[in-house]
Design an enzyme around this catalytic site. Structure first.
Site, PDB file in Angstrom:
ATOM      1  N   ASP A   1       0.656  -1.387   0.028  1.00  0.00           N
ATOM      2  CA  ASP A   1       0.086   0.187   0.120  1.00  0.00           C
ATOM      3  C   ASP A   1       0.977   1.157  -0.030  1.00  0.00           C
ATOM      4  OD1 ASP A   1      -2.543   1.536   0.430  1.00  0.00           O
ATOM      5  OD2 ASP A   1      -1.676   1.893   2.278  1.00  0.00           O
TER       6      ASP A   1
ATOM      7  N   ALA B   1       0.065   5.428   1.276  1.00  0.00           N
ATOM      8  CA  ALA B   1      -0.022   6.209   2.603  1.00  0.00           C
ATOM      9  C   ALA B   1       0.042   5.165   3.838  1.00  0.00           C
ATOM     10  CB  ALA B   1      -1.350   7.131   2.544  1.00  0.00           C
TER      11      ALA B   1
ATOM     12  N   ALA C   1     -13.232   9.938  10.236  1.00  0.00           N
ATOM     13  CA  ALA C   1     -12.562  10.112   9.137  1.00  0.00           C
ATOM     14  C   ALA C   1     -11.680   8.752   8.652  1.00  0.00           C
ATOM     15  CB  ALA C   1     -11.868  11.222   9.018  1.00  0.00           C
TER      16      ALA C   1
ATOM     17  N   MET D   1     -10.869   3.696   6.214  1.00  0.00           N
ATOM     18  CA  MET D   1      -9.446   3.926   5.491  1.00  0.00           C
ATOM     19  C   MET D   1      -8.879   2.771   4.770  1.00  0.00           C
ATOM     20  SD  MET D   1      -7.243   6.180   4.985  1.00  0.00           S
ATOM     21  CE  MET D   1      -7.310   7.393   6.470  1.00  0.00           C
TER      22      MET D   1
ATOM     23  N   LYS E   1     -11.634   6.215  -2.696  1.00  0.00           N
ATOM     24  CA  LYS E   1     -11.950   7.682  -2.074  1.00  0.00           C
ATOM     25  C   LYS E   1     -13.400   8.079  -2.222  1.00  0.00           C
ATOM     26  CE  LYS E   1      -7.994   7.496  -0.565  1.00  0.00           C
ATOM     27  NZ  LYS E   1      -7.828   6.619   0.491  1.00  0.00           N
TER      28      LYS E   1
ATOM     29  N   HIS F   1     -14.935   5.687  -0.053  1.00  0.00           N
ATOM     30  CA  HIS F   1     -14.918   6.271   1.402  1.00  0.00           C
ATOM     31  C   HIS F   1     -15.849   7.368   1.749  1.00  0.00           C
ATOM     32  CE1 HIS F   1     -11.536   7.291   4.494  1.00  0.00           C
ATOM     33  NE2 HIS F   1     -12.497   7.597   5.058  1.00  0.00           N
TER      34      HIS F   1
ATOM     35  N   ARG G   1     -10.864  -2.872  -2.414  1.00  0.00           N
ATOM     36  CA  ARG G   1     -10.811  -3.498  -1.149  1.00  0.00           C
ATOM     37  C   ARG G   1     -12.220  -3.613  -0.506  1.00  0.00           C
ATOM     38  NH1 ARG G   1      -5.703   0.296   0.258  1.00  0.00           N
ATOM     39  NH2 ARG G   1      -4.266  -0.858  -0.894  1.00  0.00           N
TER      40      ARG G   1
ATOM     41  N   ASP H   1      -1.361  -0.905   5.965  1.00  0.00           N
ATOM     42  CA  ASP H   1      -1.662  -0.615   7.298  1.00  0.00           C
ATOM     43  C   ASP H   1      -2.896  -0.330   7.560  1.00  0.00           C
ATOM     44  OD1 ASP H   1      -1.825   1.659   5.319  1.00  0.00           O
ATOM     45  OD2 ASP H   1      -2.006   2.914   7.138  1.00  0.00           O
TER      46      ASP H   1
END
Length: 273
Positions: free
Chosen positions: A12, A14, A45, A49, A53, A56, A162, A188
């Site tokens: 990944d 970020a 927020a 994750m 986006k 999201h 995902r 992460d």
């Protein structure tokens, strides 16, 4: 006897290899919703994750508290038109936060060199769209790495993001790995670990540098030993509960894990022959 070994590592971005604390996405979502008059917390927020986006934003608006706050402010529940408008408003904010946090996580250069010295293909996938990732990769600190992955897949480029396995499987095909079990997904976020598991790959959760702890490096270093231990234990627990095969503090710890996986695969071959 064949020598089973890892052929491809899929990172990944970020929180895993850049942007310690995975701050760029959450800061962008917080600013976006604040500008709409519907402020959201850091924890809110961070909730979705790892997903694409636009998705999201959809998941944030589906949260009961945020949905209710939106209805109070706008007099109606959010709809698909709102989601599309928010996504367009989100883009320039995300570009700005990406630029401000585009720093490699300590140890990345050494880990990349270790993988390259062993002819292990380096792939990546991300919840960022291609233009967002291009913006990140153009940052001077990233350019200085001279890092050119063998495969890059962005969430909008596959049918399912995902936790579906599509991105990782596309990475596998593009790097021509011989088997899913010769690939490692490093992420992460829990949803990123689920992606790797759904693809049948080895999975490594990154606990301290990314979303699980959610602290900048400076903020993390300011904490006392007890605070760090408590936060680390909570992050490790989250990945253990997700079924991650291994959990590490940060990318600098990955080489030892690759060695451990290779040993395990080779021992399994001896046992089964």
């Amino acid at each position: 006897m064949t020598q089973a070994k890892i052929e491809t590592v899929i990172f990944d971005w970020a929180g895993t290899i850049v942007d310690y604390g995975s701050l760029a996405p959450v800061l962008a979502f917080q600013k976006l919703f604040s500008e709409q008059g519907v402020p959201i917390s850091l924890a809110e927020a961070r909730g979705p994750m790892g997903v694409e986006k636009c998705e999201h934003i959809r998941q944030l608006l589906a949260m009961p508290r945020i949905g209710a706050a939106w209805q109070t402010h706008f007099g109606k529940m959010p709809d698909e038109a709102d989601i599309e408008r928010l996504f367009q408003d989100f883009l320039p904010i995300q570009f700005d936060t990406i630029e401000k946090t585009a720093t490699p996580i300590p140890g990345l250069r050494d880990t990349l060199a270790w993988l390259q010295a062993r002819n292990i293909k380096i792939a990546s996938n991300t919840g960022y769209a291609r233009d967002m990732l291009d913006h990140l990769r153009s940052a001077p600190a990233i350019q200085a790495l001279d890092f050119e992955p063998d495969s890059i897949v962005c969430a909008p480029e596959v049918t399912r993001g995902r936790p579906a396995p599509d991105m990782s499987l596309k990475n596998l095909m593009e790097t021509q790995a011989s088997s899913v079990r010769h690939c490692v997904k490093v992420d992460d976020t829990v949803v990123g670990i689920e992606e790797g598991k759904n693809a049948g790959m080895w999975t490594v959760g990154v606990a301290l540098s990314g979303n699980a702890c959610g602290e900048s490096l400076a903020s993390w270093q300011e904490k006392n030993a007890t605070q760090q231990a408590d936060q680390k234990a909570q992050a490790y627990r989250a990945f253990d509960n997700s079924g991650a095969d291994f959990v590490i503090d940060s990318i600098i710890d990955l080489p030892a894990i690759i060695d451990a996986i290779n040993t395990r695969m080779q021992e399994h071959e001896v046992i089964t022959e």
